[in-house]
Design an enzyme around this catalytic site. Structure first.
Site, short mmCIF file in Angstrom:
data_model
loop_
_atom_site.label_atom_id
_atom_site.label_comp_id
_atom_site.label_asym_id
_atom_site.label_seq_id
_atom_site.Cartn_x
_atom_site.Cartn_y
_atom_site.Cartn_z
N ASP A 87 30.14 69.69 -0.17
CA ASP A 87 31.50 70.22 -0.30
C ASP A 87 32.40 69.58 0.75
OD1 ASP A 87 33.20 72.84 -1.31
OD2 ASP A 87 33.62 72.34 0.78
N LEU A 143 28.60 82.01 7.89
CA LEU A 143 27.98 82.55 9.10
C LEU A 143 29.04 82.97 10.13
CD1 LEU A 143 25.12 79.90 9.53
CD2 LEU A 143 25.03 82.11 8.35
N LYS A 194 38.76 68.98 -2.82
CA LYS A 194 39.84 69.96 -3.00
C LYS A 194 41.22 69.30 -2.89
CE LYS A 194 36.86 73.22 -0.54
NZ LYS A 194 36.15 72.22 0.27
N TYR A 227 40.07 67.45 5.04
CA TYR A 227 39.03 67.27 6.04
C TYR A 227 39.02 65.85 6.62
CZ TYR A 227 36.97 71.52 3.93
OH TYR A 227 36.75 72.78 3.44
N HIS A 256 42.99 74.05 -2.99
CA HIS A 256 42.48 74.50 -1.69
C HIS A 256 43.06 75.84 -1.25
CE1 HIS A 256 40.59 72.64 2.16
NE2 HIS A 256 40.38 73.94 2.12
N ILE A 291 27.82 77.66 1.40
CA ILE A 291 27.85 76.28 1.91
C ILE A 291 27.88 76.28 3.45
CG2 ILE A 291 28.75 75.03 -0.08
CD1 ILE A 291 31.58 75.47 1.06
#
Length: 276
Positions: free
Chosen positions: A48, A190, A78, A53, A108, A229
């Site tokens: 991904d 996380l 995205k 990015y 996005h 992810i």
């Protein structure tokens, strides 16, 4: 552990994607090729990335050099906020950087203050109709954004990628996704580690099961049917994050993690974020 069998999720158009993938958000471009190469070696088959990015070229180089057949991989990128009025051209630029077409293309952010996401979705529908991508979806869309797309456009998004972790569960968005037949994909699963993985509810379960806190949280996602992810640039942690398919959390475990909800975000609020 190498090449684990990763379960798949069937999207609303019949396309399947791995339920556990590898994200490269905030991975510097100069580190991305090595990180993705290591992830593919560990057994990840879903990658991904996103235009913003700044590492699509490195993702593409890693895939090309990996020797993994393209048909065995699932690649997501995205559309950035400033490109909502030129989605097809923006996708063309992503394809040039990646060196290949994507499997899944997402808007996005809805950027409601700009109010151009329906126009962006029209562009994604063109790409899908032309078989340039196997599936199209959205990211960070709230229920009202989803309902507007579904009521005013022709294709229901296949995926809604949103921030989800035990501290921020966004159950209203997940319920809307389920109601509309949209798969929920968790980014920041996380919660950037740290405080979440040190929570007593997490560490107690991990200790009892002989697992790491990260494995416990990833398992929490998987057992609630989300696509996930996690991101890491450390090969040992890549392998650890994949080693989650041979144990189960109990109903009490799931409830204990659900109870950690406190509204903590690691990213922007999609109701107000309009960044270009």
């Amino acid at each position: 552990m190498t090449n684990p069998t990763i379960p798949t999720v069937t999207l609303n158009n019949g396309v399947t994607m791995p339920q556990l993938g590898f994200g490269v958000f905030q991975v510097p471009d100069e580190e991305t090729e090595a990180a993705v190469s290591a992830a593919l070696e560990a057994g990840y088959r879903s990658i991904d990335t996103a235009t913003i990015y700044g590492n699509e070229r490195s993702v593409g180089r890693a895939i090309a050099a990996s020797g993994v057949p393209r048909e065995e991989l699932f690649l997501t990128t995205k559309l950035w906020n400033s490109d909502h009025e030129r989605a097809v051209e923006a996708y063309d630029a992503s394809v040039e950087r990646l060196g290949m077409e994507a499997d899944l293309y997402l808007i996005h952010w809805p950027t409601p203050g700009r109010d151009l996401y329906l126009r962006a979705w029209e562009g994604l529908e063109r790409l899908y109709a032309d078989k340039r991508v196997r599936a199209i979806g959205v990211s960070n869309f709230l229920p009202e954004h989803l309902d507007r797309v579904v009521s005013q456009r022709g294709i229901v998004p296949a995926v809604n990628q949103i921030e989800v972790h035990p501290l921020l569960q966004q159950r209203d968005i997940q319920a809307a996704d389920t109601r509309l037949g949209v798969a929920t994909e968790a980014w920041s699963p996380l919660a950037k580690g740290g405080a979440l993985l040190a929570e007593e509810a997490v560490t107690a379960i991990a200790e009892r099961l002989g697992r790491t806190p990260a494995q416990v949280v990833i398992r929490w996602h998987l057992q609630q049917d989300r696509i996930v992810i996690p991101k890491t640039v450390t090969p040992a942690r890549m392998a650890e994050n994949l080693d989650v398919f041979d144990f189960d959390l109990t109903a009490d475990d799931l409830a204990a993690l659900d109870a950690l909800e406190d509204g903590t975000r690691t990213g922007p609020d999609p109701a107000t974020f309009n960044g270009a």
